[in-house]
Design an enzyme around this catalytic site. Structure first.
Site, PDB file in Angstrom:
ATOM      1  N   LYS A 114     -11.675  -9.318   1.534  1.00 59.79           N
ATOM      2  CA  LYS A 114     -12.797  -9.670   0.670  1.00 59.79           C
ATOM      3  C   LYS A 114     -12.444 -10.870  -0.213  1.00 59.79           C
ATOM      4  O   LYS A 114     -13.244 -11.807  -0.362  1.00 59.79           O
ATOM      5  CB  LYS A 114     -13.174  -8.467  -0.201  1.00 59.79           C
ATOM      6  CG  LYS A 114     -14.303  -8.711  -1.197  1.00 59.79           C
ATOM      7  CD  LYS A 114     -14.655  -7.408  -1.922  1.00 59.79           C
ATOM      8  CE  LYS A 114     -15.762  -7.624  -2.947  1.00 59.79           C
ATOM      9  NZ  LYS A 114     -15.301  -8.403  -4.105  1.00 59.79           N
ATOM     10  N   ASP A 135       0.234  -3.810  -4.150  1.00 65.32           N
ATOM     11  CA  ASP A 135       1.434  -4.033  -4.965  1.00 65.32           C
ATOM     12  C   ASP A 135       2.694  -3.826  -4.139  1.00 65.32           C
ATOM     13  O   ASP A 135       3.689  -4.542  -4.297  1.00 65.32           O
ATOM     14  CB  ASP A 135       1.449  -3.086  -6.163  1.00 65.32           C
ATOM     15  CG  ASP A 135       0.286  -3.315  -7.114  1.00 65.32           C
ATOM     16  OD1 ASP A 135      -0.224  -4.450  -7.154  1.00 65.32           O
ATOM     17  OD2 ASP A 135      -0.111  -2.362  -7.805  1.00 65.32           O
TER      18      ASP A 135
END
Length: 478
Positions: free
Chosen positions: A202, A269
């Site tokens: 996205k 992460d």
């Protein structure tokens, strides 16, 4: 076969960005409220974890590296919780600005069973004044003297402004430190000059202005980012479709490595932390770095909550992926890194079919002659040609796993030829080590190493210790 825990044990990464607190409030839903058509959530327990840039730091710590964490927190309970949790991680070195004008970002996930019902966010974006900006950059400049990689973990909470990003990237490049960016803003000019950027699908579409529904569109969008913003590599995370690695010259689409998706919280992460650790350890092959990060992501999404992956888990996943002798050849990048930082690289080889005391003695003695020891391991077909159709007793991947866990061994690379001569020419060791039962003129690769200015060392073997002897005794007693 590379042991991740060994490769990154001494890696130090500076993580700069938006530090957050992740709270998971667990409970049950057993009825609907009489006041409104909503479920009644009965709280049982709450758990707090480090989130955002702090979760990148936790992942670096869990992989065995050291994370220098720089960011901002509020003068509040949530900020105190972050400092308390960090104290439990001896591999995280915090330099956190505390501001009474800033509210520590907290994401509170309301969870019933294993289902997330709602997320409640608490935040006031950070805003620099002249004093805090100067102090912040001074902390970053000081920390850069002690790290191998810089990560910019941008959650769009105010810490990584355009001028801060530009200053950090410039400072890192002055010191030859690679920069990895986990982006959030749509304007990627903010990250101009970064070595690797890790948008999700996205984010890539928003930043490039290109719909990214196909592999071809992913490449077109990534190439636009590379060209417009002088970025070295795009590693686009695509959820169940894995990771796409795009440079100016190459494209690789890597499928996801996950058995079951349980929770995607913090998976990005984990990817960023793994990439940073690999760069810091000296890996230069973008595809190989992405493969390792892809494996790490596959592990962490199988856990609940803002999770992290350990070096042992990643080692095991890499072992499961290890199917061919060529698979770890990019690990030669690591060998070159060792040489560049002045370490003496040694090489020895063998079948190591049944690991015994003679092998251990040889490897320990070999390690005393070098800073890093590379072991060339005969592949299964090679062992069969040398030892007969009934050998090896243990498959190559099992032999490699055992060797990689030895303290004296830093890297294991399988080869399928009868001798390791070609592998030695690729490794180019400073010292070649072999058992004293070989004359120097009979040691494969000896002439090559001597021509390079290297050394050939012969080590006395432990008498009466051999795999062939062990196999014979087992058969005699069987």
């Amino acid at each position: 076969m590379l042991s991740v825990s060994k490769a990154i044990a001494e890696v130090s990464v500076m993580v700069v960005g938006d530090v957050m607190l992740d709270r998971f409030t667990h409970g049950v839903v057993e009825r609907v409220s009489p006041e409104a058509p909503v479920p009644v959530f009965r709280q049982k327990e709450a758990k707090t974890m480090l989130g955002g840039a702090a979760n990148v730091a936790v992942n670096i710590w869990s992989l065995g590296g050291t994370a220098h964490l720089i960011g901002c927190i509020g003068d509040d309970t949530q900020g105190d919780d972050i400092l308390r949790i960090i104290k439990g991680h001896d591999g995280i070195v915090p330099s956190l600005l505390k501001s009474g004008e800033h509210t520590t970002t907290e994401k509170n996930r309301i969870v019933a069973g294993n289902q997330q019902l709602l997320r409640v966010d608490r935040e006031i974006p950070f805003v620099y004044d002249d004093i805090s900006r100067v102090k912040f950059l001074a902390q970053c400049r000081s920390a850069l003297d002690h790290v191998d990689t810089l990560v910019l973990s941008d959650y769009k909470k105010g810490v990584l402004t355009a001028d801060i990003c530009a200053a950090l990237i410039a400072m890192a490049h002055e010191k030859g430190i690679p920069v990895v960016v986990d982006p959030k803003t749509q304007d990627y000019s903010v990250y101009s000059g970064a070595d690797i950027i890790t948008p999700n699908q996205k984010e890539l579409a928003e930043a490039s202005g290109i719909s990214v529904d196909t592999d071809e569109a992913i490449v077109a969008a990534a190439r636009r980012i590379l060209q417009d913003h002088d970025i070295g590599t795009v590693m686009a995370t695509r959820g169940e479709r894995g990771i796409s690695v795009v440079t100016a010259e190459d494209v690789h689409h890597l499928p996801a490595r996950v058995k079951e998706v349980f929770d995607v919280s913090g998976a990005g992460d984990t990817v960023v932390a793994t990439i940073a650790c690999c760069l810091g350890a000296g890996f230069a092959n973008a595809r190989r770095i992405a493969e390792i990060a892809n494996l790490a992501a596959g592990i962490v999404v199988g856990k609940f909550g803002t999770a992290f992956v350990t070096a042992d888990e990643l080692d095991a996943a890499m072992l499961a992926e290890h199917h061919s002798p060529e698979h770890d050849m990019p690990s030669l990048d690591l060998v070159e890194h060792w040489k560049q930082v002045g370490q003496r690289v040694g090489f020895t080889n063998g079948c190591f079919d049944i690991l015994h005391a003679g092998h251990i003695s040889l490897l320990q003695a070999a390690r005393k002659h070098c800073d890093r020891l590379v072991v060339g391991l005969n592949g299964d077909a090679s062992v069969r040609r040398l030892k007969g159709a009934e050998r090896p007793i243990n498959l190559c991947r099992d032999r490699a796993a055992l060797l990689a866990e030895l303290k004296s061994v830093d890297l294991v690379i399988p080869f399928e030829e009868d001798t390791p001569e070609n592998l030695i020419k690729s490794v180019r060791p400073n010292v070649l080590i072999k058992g004293a039962d070989y004359a120097i003129e009979d040691i494969a690769g000896a002439d090559f190493v001597i021509e390079l200015g290297g050394e050939v060392i012969r080590i006395e073997l432990v008498s009466g210790k051999s795999t062939t002897g062990i196999v014979s005794r087992i058969r005699a007693t069987g």
